[in-house]
Motif scaffolding. Structure first.
Motif, PDB file in Angstrom:
ATOM      1  N   ALA A 167      15.633 101.740 -15.211  1.00 29.90           N
ATOM      2  CA  ALA A 167      15.970 100.522 -15.949  1.00 29.90           C
ATOM      3  C   ALA A 167      15.704 100.687 -17.444  1.00 29.90           C
ATOM      4  O   ALA A 167      16.478 100.209 -18.275  1.00 29.90           O
ATOM      5  CB  ALA A 167      15.167  99.345 -15.411  1.00 29.90           C
ATOM      6  N   PRO A 207       8.856 101.228  -7.253  1.00 25.77           N
ATOM      7  CA  PRO A 207       9.158 100.391  -8.414  1.00 25.77           C
ATOM      8  C   PRO A 207       9.098 101.189  -9.714  1.00 25.77           C
ATOM      9  O   PRO A 207       9.884 100.942 -10.626  1.00 25.77           O
ATOM     10  CB  PRO A 207       8.065  99.327  -8.395  1.00 25.77           C
ATOM     11  CG  PRO A 207       7.504  99.350  -7.037  1.00 25.77           C
ATOM     12  CD  PRO A 207       7.705 100.719  -6.506  1.00 25.77           C
ATOM     13  N   MET A 214       5.984  94.359  -8.676  1.00 26.36           N
ATOM     14  CA  MET A 214       6.267  94.189  -7.252  1.00 26.36           C
ATOM     15  C   MET A 214       5.574  95.270  -6.430  1.00 26.36           C
ATOM     16  O   MET A 214       5.403  95.132  -5.220  1.00 26.36           O
ATOM     17  CB  MET A 214       7.774  94.231  -6.984  1.00 26.36           C
ATOM     18  CG  MET A 214       8.540  93.059  -7.550  1.00 26.36           C
ATOM     19  SD  MET A 214       7.948  91.461  -6.970  1.00 26.36           S
ATOM     20  CE  MET A 214       7.041  90.874  -8.379  1.00 26.36           C
ATOM     21  N   VAL A 249      11.516  91.861 -17.506  1.00 27.41           N
ATOM     22  CA  VAL A 249      12.084  92.186 -16.193  1.00 27.41           C
ATOM     23  C   VAL A 249      11.526  93.504 -15.686  1.00 27.41           C
ATOM     24  O   VAL A 249      11.173  93.639 -14.506  1.00 27.41           O
ATOM     25  CB  VAL A 249      13.623  92.211 -16.281  1.00 27.41           C
ATOM     26  CG1 VAL A 249      14.208  92.747 -15.001  1.00 27.41           C
ATOM     27  CG2 VAL A 249      14.147  90.832 -16.566  1.00 27.41           C
ATOM     28  N   ASN A 250      11.402  94.490 -16.590  1.00 27.48           N
ATOM     29  CA  ASN A 250      10.845  95.785 -16.168  1.00 27.48           C
ATOM     30  C   ASN A 250       9.444  95.606 -15.614  1.00 27.48           C
ATOM     31  O   ASN A 250       9.097  96.173 -14.572  1.00 27.48           O
ATOM     32  CB  ASN A 250      10.798  96.745 -17.354  1.00 27.48           C
ATOM     33  CG  ASN A 250      12.168  97.301 -17.670  1.00 27.48           C
ATOM     34  OD1 ASN A 250      13.102  97.110 -16.904  1.00 27.48           O
ATOM     35  ND2 ASN A 250      12.297  97.958 -18.795  1.00 27.48           N
ATOM     36  N   LEU A 309      12.321 102.954 -10.119  1.00 30.82           N
ATOM     37  CA  LEU A 309      13.368 101.982 -10.467  1.00 30.82           C
ATOM     38  C   LEU A 309      13.249 101.584 -11.932  1.00 30.82           C
ATOM     39  O   LEU A 309      14.256 101.509 -12.654  1.00 30.82           O
ATOM     40  CB  LEU A 309      13.245 100.734  -9.588  1.00 30.82           C
ATOM     41  CG  LEU A 309      13.567 100.923  -8.116  1.00 30.82           C
ATOM     42  CD1 LEU A 309      13.318  99.628  -7.367  1.00 30.82           C
ATOM     43  CD2 LEU A 309      15.010 101.356  -7.938  1.00 30.82           C
ATOM     44  N   VAL A 310      12.031 101.327 -12.385  1.00 35.44           N
ATOM     45  CA  VAL A 310      11.860 100.867 -13.757  1.00 35.44           C
ATOM     46  C   VAL A 310      12.206 101.974 -14.742  1.00 35.44           C
ATOM     47  O   VAL A 310      12.783 101.721 -15.796  1.00 35.44           O
ATOM     48  CB  VAL A 310      10.416 100.356 -13.970  1.00 35.44           C
ATOM     49  CG1 VAL A 310      10.153 100.072 -15.431  1.00 35.44           C
ATOM     50  CG2 VAL A 310      10.205  99.098 -13.164  1.00 35.44           C
ATOM     51  N   ILE A 334       9.553  93.919 -12.170  1.00 42.41           N
ATOM     52  CA  ILE A 334       9.883  94.859 -11.081  1.00 42.41           C
ATOM     53  C   ILE A 334       8.683  95.762 -10.789  1.00 42.41           C
ATOM     54  O   ILE A 334       8.317  95.991  -9.634  1.00 42.41           O
ATOM     55  CB  ILE A 334      11.109  95.713 -11.460  1.00 42.41           C
ATOM     56  CG1 ILE A 334      12.333  94.829 -11.652  1.00 42.41           C
ATOM     57  CG2 ILE A 334      11.387  96.762 -10.406  1.00 42.41           C
ATOM     58  CD1 ILE A 334      13.519  95.568 -12.217  1.00 42.41           C
TER      59      ILE A 334
END
Lengths: 956, 114
Positions: free
Chosen positions: B80, B73, B46, B39-40, B76-77, B43
């Motif tokens: 995460a 991103p 993207m 998932v990381n 965000l990661v 993301i």
């Protein structure tokens, strides 16, 4: 000025509630006086307002609340509302006086007065709302507070049940009312009460009119205890008598009929309205009066009599002619007056004798002559005896019933039904009086009855006096007020109706006389048999709506959910997770079906064979980890690490150095954590036999398909997304402004500690919570027995021997790692690094010490207080954020500049660095706390083993 | 590059999903780790793939954002990664505690009856 007075009027009861609920819990007098005086002030305000309502004016007041979406608190008062509000305030004051003597010394007074005043406030708010949605809010508030009031003596099961039932029934009705008001507002084009009241013609023509009507009536009928929703009212008799006297005379139950009367011009005047409202009202009137006759409980009789009288008012509202509205309003007032006094009298009897059972009470006239006389007058008013107020409004009702309205069967049967109900009303009033006050002296009562304190009787005396005065001089006392109120409802062109006692010998008078004679005859014939019969009318007394309701409630809130849970739910994790995964796949498919298209001009980077080779290894690691995780945990862990390292390299390859650093460090800590955890899992040498079963194979195959679909889908989405050109987004702004605004060149770090620092603040808080949760969970941890028994050798010592050289190196690494952490921290704003990676590095430094030596060795030399690190970190980050307030900026606004430090040169000194220091400290604290908590389990085991050994020795 | 990375994401995700549907708690933890990698990276991808252009700005002067990797991103990661570390630690402790209390490492706290 009137507008402001109106606002004061609405605010006063709430003020009283605030005062009363904060007084000392034994201060009966203080609570009663403060509430009473504030309410008296309210009556004063009402007296002033009266002058400006005489000729059909409406007083309005608006408080702008959320002007941006057109939401205002608007209040309005006309003559009808004025009459109702005066009634509420006056009865509230009398109830306060009464309650002062009724409640015992041990009852918590602030709660009682607080709730009572809150209820008054809700009621007044409901009456004066100028917006129909606000009206519903106050309406709901009365339901909620009535729940608290009915359940005031919450020690008793009956009180709790009664309160719950009232709340459920009126709450359901309130929901219906809210829906009705929402639709009504849409039809009328406004939620303003004035405009809704003027939109009657539009509403009645609208196709949704029947829906609105049914929902609206659901609200009114549940509140006013109309059949078949009447059963909550007798249940609510478990409340203290002052509460009953207040709720069931002037307020709670009258809210429903208030709304019925209020909305007659909008929803009324149709055949449907007549049948629903008058039909329900007549049924309630007749059945309520019949059931009341057969109740042995004094308050039960009064409760059903209340239901019956509410039916009468409802029936009048259903008829809806100007005369009927006038009669309805008049009866609202009259019923409030005589029923409040009767409830109070019943409370006095209960208070002085200790029982409310009419079969045990008798001959009280000799012991309590004054109370007895008052009760006799009040119940005569209830029965409709001439020269008392109840007679006049009942006469008006009979006149309306006998009138021709629309010639339907219901209209034609009205006089008969009214007379029948009248007969029973007389009968139960006669039963109340004869059985309680006359007959032989009472025997075997729990208390010896005598007259109550004078002030407990004063409210009853006042109310009975009102019954007499209104009954004898109706035109002089209430005539003008009632006419104005009725005009405010039906329109100001309504001709003035003279309210008189004597209209000559006509049909209503004959009906009254028949009712009186019939009632007395009924009691004379059957009185003795009723007293010995069951509680409730003959034949149907076993069939109670209350019990039915309880059964339905049990079914809806307990049996049905359990059944559904058994049928559709599971407590097993695997099916739940499978469902989640399938739902996610399904949601992805639904959203992207047919919409996932390849870009016309796909972008892309040329393939580097090394990258492909790297991921060949990475993919193999991932699949291998999945393969091995059951029987070879250590191998799986190593393979997981392999996949992690490849991920980390990918970040480094694709221009994300910050991610690569962080991923690498986290990888290290995660692996160590999992390694520490492995020790506590059961050993698994041989295969689990079940795994060879066909069912297990089918399960695995199914999961494999799910996994393949999920992974394939994700890969497809990722590929398509990556080949579309990037849309310009907020990232460009961050890139442009990172240096100017944030004072750092590493944009990712600037985003984290400056632009989006609030998110980071939340994130580190989560980390702190997790750290403390881990710590708390492990404090109470008990290892599995075989883990305690296993590992007889002293592991730590053997480890120290085996790792002599690496152990020394690890010890020397400590200062080096601290330096690395400092380096990563300070360069973070400009180059890859930052508080988070620095924090993890420092915790790895600690961790290495724990690995190289046993726990005791480390802790005798090094004191780490992880919780303080965490607290300090949160504090620094929070205070840095708050610091922005001092300079007039929003929370967590950063300031950036460079300071020249001798020898070192220009050093970035943004406040963001301080914030990052907080992040750093917190990460160190949380990570170390988790690692130490898990590492300490070995110590605990050693202690457990020692304790067991000592116990064994002692036993031997 | 794009194709390789998306296949990698797919393989990681498939392994992770398969593992979280397994009955042993250790399998579930490993599965969550693999899933979080997938998932990381998803993301991260993207922001499109950029080679050797990390979002580190020169000091001062106007810049052309399109020549740098997308920082959003990445930020965000980064968050995460931290959060998935925290949840992994929490799951591990729950695993250990549940193992101590129930005596089994089955995710339901008891072996499948059958």
């Amino acid at each position: 000025m009137e507008g402001n007075l109106l606002l004061v009027l609405v605010g006063l009861p709430f003020l009283a509630a605030a005062v009363a609920s904060t007084v000392f819990s034994r201060a009966h007098n203080a609570a009663a006086w403060s509430s009473g005086l504030i309410l008296a002030a309210g009556l004063g305000v009402l007296a002033v307002l009266r002058g400006s309502l005489q000729n059909g004016e409406v007083v309005r007041a608006t408080v702008r609340w959320v002007p941006s979406i057109g939401l205002d608190l608007s209040f309005r008062m006309d003559a009808f509302v004025w009459l109702f509000a005066t009634l509420v305030f006056a009865i509230a004051i009398l109830v306060l006086v009464y309650a002062r003597y009724y409640l015992s010394k041990s009852d918590p007074v602030p709660r009682f007065h607080g709730f009572l005043m809150l209820f008054t406030g809700a009621m007044v708010g409901m009456l004066t709302s100028g917006n129909i949605l606000m009206l519903v809010v106050f309406w709901e508030l009365t339901s909620l507070v009535s729940f608290l009031l009915i359940g005031y003596w919450h020690q008793g099961q009956a009180a709790r049940d009664g309160a719950r039932m009232a709340l459920v029934v009126t709450g359901i009705g309130g929901l219906g009312l809210l829906l009705a008001m929402l639709i009504l507002g849409q039809i009328a084009g406004s939620y303003d009460l004035d405009r809704v009241l003027a939109a009657g013609a539009v509403v009645r023509e609208h196709p949704l009119y029947p829906v609105v009507l049914v929902l609206f009536l659901l609200g009114c009928f549940t509140k006013s205890a109309q059949m078949p929703f009447h059963f909550w009212l007798p249940g609510a008799m478990a409340a203290p008598t002052p509460v009953s006297a207040f709720l069931h005379s002037a307020t709670m139950v009258k809210a429903g009929v208030f709304l019925l009367v209020r909305f007659t011009p909008v929803l009324g005047e149709t055949q449907l309205w007549f049948f629903l409202v008058t039909g329900t009202g007549m049924a309630t009137l007749v059945l309520g009066s019949i059931i009341a006759l057969f109740r042995h409980d004094l308050k039960g009789l009064l409760a059903y009599s209340t239901i019956s009288h509410l039916g009468l008012i409802t029936a009048l509202a259903g008829i809806g002619s100007p005369g009927a509205i006038l009669a309805a309003i008049f009866h609202i007032v009259n019923h409030a007056v005589f029923k409040a006094s009767l409830f109070m009298a019943a409370g006095i009897i209960d208070h002085e004798t200790g029982t409310r059972d009419m079969r045990r009470l008798s001959g009280l006239m000799r012991l309590m002559p004054v109370t007895g006389s008052l009760a006799i007058v009040a119940s005569a008013a209830m029965a409709g005896v001439p020269l008392l107020n109840g007679f006049i409004s009942k006469e008006m009702f009979f006149a309306e019933a006998a009138d021709w309205h629309n010639g339907t069967w219901l209209d034609n049967s009205l006089p008969w039904l009214a007379t029948l109900a009248g007969i029973f009303a007389v009968a139960y009033s006669v039963r109340f009086i004869t059985s309680v006050f006359f007959g032989p002296p009472p025997v075997d009562l729990p208390k010896t009855p005598h007259e109550p304190p004078a002030w407990m009787r004063r409210p009853v005396e006042f109310l009975v006096l009102a019954c007499l005065v209104i009954g004898m001089l109706p035109g002089l006392t209430l005539g003008p007020v009632l006419n104005q109120a009725a005009r405010a409802v039906v329109g100001w062109n309504m001709p003035y109706k003279d309210i008189a006692i004597w209209h000559g010998v006509n049909l209503p008078l004959v009906m009254s006389l028949v009712a009186l004679a019939g009632g007395v005859a009924l009691m004379a014939a059957f009185g003795a048999r009723i007293a010995t019969g069951p509680e409730g009318p003959p034949l149907v007394h076993r069939w109670r709506a209350q019990r039915l309701f309880e059964r339905v409630l049990l079914l809806a809130t307990w049996r049905a959910p359990r059944l559904l849970h058994r049928a559709f739910g599971t407590e097993r994790l695997q099916p739940q997770l499978r469902l989640v995964v399938l739902l996610a796949i399904g949601a992805g498919l639904a959203a992207l079906w047919g919409g996932l298209a390849q870009a016309p001009n796909p972008i892309g980077n040329p393939l580097n064979p090394a990258f492909a080779a790297m991921w060949l290894a990475g993919g193999a690691c991932a699949i291998g980890a999945a393969w091995m995780a059951k029987y070879h945990r250590f191998a799986a862990l190593v393979l997981l690490g392999g996949a992690g390292v490849v991920t980390c390299l990918t970040f480094a390859w694709l221009s994300a150095p910050d991610l690569a650093v962080t991923q690498l460090l986290v990888e290290v800590v995660t692996t160590v954590l999992l390694l520490l955890g492995l020790r506590w899992l059961p050993k698994r040498h041989e295969e689990i036999a079940e795994d060879r079963l066909l069912a297990a194979k089918v399960r695995r195959l199914r999961d494999l398909v799910i996994a393949a679909v999920g992974g394939g889908g994700l890969a497809a989405i990722a590929y398509v997304m990556m080949t579309w050109p990037l849309v310009p987004n907020v990232g460009d702004w961050f890139l442009r402004n990172a240096y100017q605004e944030g004072g750092g060149t590493n944009t990712v770090n600037v985003i984290l500690v400056d632009f989006r620092a609030f998110d980071t603040f939340g994130e580190i808080t989560v980390l702190a919570i997790v750290g403390i949760t881990v710590y708390a969970l492990l404090r109470r941890f008990r290892p599995a027995p075989e883990s305690v028994a296993a590992g007889e050798e002293a592991e730590a010592e053997s480890l120290a021997d085996a790792l002599l050289v690496p152990g020394m190196i690890m010890r020397w690494m400590f200062p080096v790692l601290i330096l690395v952490a400092a380096y990563l921290f300070f360069r973070g704003h400009d180059l890859p690094g930052g508080g988070f990676s620095a924090g993890v590095t420092l915790s790895i430094a600690f961790l290495l010490q724990y690995l190289a030596h046993d726990v005791r060795w480390v802790e005798s030399r090094l004191t780490v207080l992880p919780i303080r690190w965490m607290g300090l970190g949160l504090l620094i980050a929070g205070v840095t954020g708050l610091g922005a307030f001092v300079f007039g900026y929003p929370f967590l606004t950063a300031h950036a500049q460079y300071i020249d430090v001798p020898l070192i040169g220009a050093v970035p000194a943004a406040t963001a660095l301080l914030f990052d220091l907080g992040v750093f400290a917190l990460v160190v604290g949380a990570t170390v706390l988790m690692l130490i908590a898990i590492a300490h389990q070995s110590l605990r085991i050693a202690r457990l083993r020692e304790r067991d050994a000592t116990q064994d020795r002692e036993a031997a | 590059m794009e194709l390789v990375l998306s296949l990698a994401i797919g393989v990681l995700a498939a392994s992770g999903i398969w593992l979280i549907l397994r009955p042993r708690s250790f399998q579930v933890i490993v599965g969550l780790c693999l899933l979080s990698y997938a998932v990381n990276m998803f993301i991260f991808a993207m922001g499109r793939l950029t080679l050797s252009a990390p979002p580190i700005m020169p000091r001062g002067g106007p810049i052309d954002p399109t020549t740098y990797a997308d920082p959003v991103p990445q930020a965000l990661v980064l968050t995460a990664i931290v959060i998935s570390f925290a949840t992994t630690a929490l799951f591990l402790v729950v695993l250990i505690a549940s193992r101590g209390v129930t005596g089994t490492d089955h995710v339901d706290g008891q072996e499948r009856e059958s």
